[in-house]
Design an enzyme around this catalytic site. Structure first.
Site, short mmCIF file in Angstrom:
data_model
loop_
_atom_site.label_atom_id
_atom_site.label_comp_id
_atom_site.label_asym_id
_atom_site.label_seq_id
_atom_site.Cartn_x
_atom_site.Cartn_y
_atom_site.Cartn_z
N SER A 84 13.75 21.74 -15.36
CA SER A 84 12.52 22.51 -15.59
C SER A 84 12.89 23.81 -16.28
CB SER A 84 11.85 22.79 -14.25
OG SER A 84 11.02 23.93 -14.34
N HIS B 38 0.83 -1.22 0.00
CA HIS B 38 0.00 0.00 0.00
C HIS B 38 0.87 1.26 0.00
CE1 HIS B 38 -3.27 -2.76 1.23
NE2 HIS B 38 -2.33 -3.28 2.00
N LYS C 135 15.07 21.88 -10.27
CA LYS C 135 14.43 20.60 -10.55
C LYS C 135 15.29 19.63 -11.35
CE LYS C 135 10.19 20.11 -10.67
NZ LYS C 135 9.28 19.24 -9.96
#
Ligand code: ARG
Length: 459
Positions: A277, A156, A283
């Site tokens: 980016s 999960h 980024k």
């Protein structure tokens, strides 16, 4: 010139002519088309349809076309034709004259296209298998270089139990191994020779199909002419195998995107497979992996498309079938590209050992081990589970880990706890305890690494 003009008096509509042409897509079958035509010319000569001089002219003509294709790869892009089959025939007639007009005796583009795609796909399957092998090799190398690293295993997407990083990587090795095997099955079904089926009813001349099979290197003959010209199951098999391989690649991509995020930080992707980016200077984005995940959608879509293409077709050949090749080639190209990029990602990534070791020590990954400890002391598992749940809650409130409680605190929960509880809580114990076949204990993982090595060297 059309290969079928005689019956027609009016010209073809220009929009329809463009629409009808598959040459832009099927020109990549040209070498297979020539190969099939050479074998077929031999069969016609043996059947007495072509004289020896005619056969020689055809062989020479096809040889010249082949040479030109190999020497001048840009040639085809500038050419116009209805499809690759009529293109080769037209070129041949230009070189070999009247002999070229005889090559199509008894043959149809329907058995020809089935032959070409099968020949092409057999080779393509081997190329894909080689790249699956190369990716598996990268996974194995990375696993071997990090035998001692444990990471959190997740369910999960919540931390569950520690696993060896090598064990994690070998899970993907297993998936790709199955993909490889699935392609072996696909190869076997593709390996049937359809030429001699004619348009649908079988060839009207005594061509020796068995000799054609041997010359073209097929394992078996197709057994029914109607089926042979309309069967695309082998393409469905391939696209299905490709779609499932893409699903595996996509799951790997998703894991690595998550694991390389600053929030997880378990691994770092190399500059070689990331991009920046245009606005945010800090980024480093995992575009390689996101594209792999995204491209899985195309191949899954291709599988749906080819199944839909086939479901309503009456026997035998229908022009709908011309749509198969774009789906087949796109699936093949996409899968090969993704396998290459995945290799680069795995080859260049780094593992943050210190982050991994911190991550496996936190968040109660050893709670199951504590319950198992109580079971060994005689408590029923369900009761042990309940009790450890309470201990975890207690630790959460105190802001401590299980190994930070004192023996006295443990004994307040149960008299079964002794001084050996702290050994049971160690990472080493947690891993070593899972020594069943297929488990993450170091001894089992070492065996699994050896088995993986053997299976790769078998090829
Ligand atoms: N271009 C066709 C295809 O890809 C070849 C077979 C055409 N046969 C025909 N009867 N029109 O399916």
């Amino acid at each position: 010139m059309k290969t079928w003009g005689g019956r027609f008096t009016g010209p073809i509509d220009a929009a329809f002519e463009r629409f009808n042409s598959s040459f832009g897509v099927d020109q990549r079958l040209i070498l297979e088309d020539i190969e099939g035509s050479l074998a077929y010319a031999n069969a016609l000569a043996k059947a007495g349809i072509l004289s020896q001089p005619e056969l020689q002219q055809i062989v020479k003509g096809l040889g010249e076309i082949k040479k030109r294709v190999e020497k001048e790869p840009e040639w085809l892009a500038s050419q116009k034709a209805e499809d690759v089959h009529s293109f080769v025939e037209a070129q041949l007639v230009q070189i070999a004259g009247d002999a070229g007009f005889k090559l199509h005796t008894g043959r149809s583009r329907n058995d020809q296209v089935a032959l070409d795609t099968r020949l092409y796909l057999k080779r393509a399957i081997i190329r894909v298998q080689v790249e699956i092998g190369n990716l598996s090799r990268e996974l194995l190398n990375l696993a071997k270089a990090h035998r001692d690293v444990a990471i959190p295993g997740y369910t999960h997407l919540r931390k569950a139990q520690p696993v060896l990083f090598a064990h994690y990587l070998l899970a993907y090795f297993e998936m790709f191994q199955r993909d490889y095997d699935r392609l072996n099955d696909c190869f076997r079904r593709t390996d049937a020779m359809p030429l001699g089926s004619g348009a649908l009813a079988g060839n009207g001349f005594p061509v020796d199909r068995e000799a054609l099979r041997i010359e073209l290197g097929f394992g078996q003959l197709t057994r029914n002419s109607l089926d042979a010209v309309s069967d695309r199951d082998y393409q469905v098999d391939f696209i299905a195998a490709a779609a499932l391989a893409m699903v595996h690649l996509s799951r790997l991509a998703e894991d690595l995107i998550v694991y390389s995020s600053p929030e997880f930080g378990l691994i770092e992707l190399s500059d070689a497979v990331t991009t920046g980016s245009s606005i945010m200077p800090q980024k480093k984005n995992p575009d390689s992996l996101e594209l792999i995940r995204g491209k899985a959608a195309r191949v899954i879509g291709n599988l749906g498309s080819i199944l839909s293409l086939l479901k309503g077709l009456p026997l035998a050949y229908n022009k709908d079938l011309q749509e198969d090749k774009e789906l087949l080639f796109d699936s093949l190209d996409t899968l090969l590209d993704c396998l290459l990029v995945a290799q680069a990602v795995i080859r260049t990534m780094t593992v943050n050992r210190s982050v991994a070791s911190g991550a496996v020590q936190a968040d109660f990954l050893n709670a199951t081990d504590l319950a198992d400890y109580l079971v060994r002391k005689g408590l029923a598992f369900r009761k042990a589970h309940e009790l450890v749940g309470k201990i975890v809650l207690h630790c959460e409130k105190q802001g401590v880990q299980l190994r930070e409680l004192s023996l006295a605190e443990y004994q307040q929960f149960s008299a079964l706890f002794g001084g050996d509880v702290f050994d049971a809580l160690s990472l080493e114990n947690s891993l070593a305890a899972r020594s069943v076949f297929g488990g993450t204990a170091a001894t089992r993982v070492a065996e699994a690494l050896e088995a993986a090595e053997r299976s790769l060297s078998r090829g």
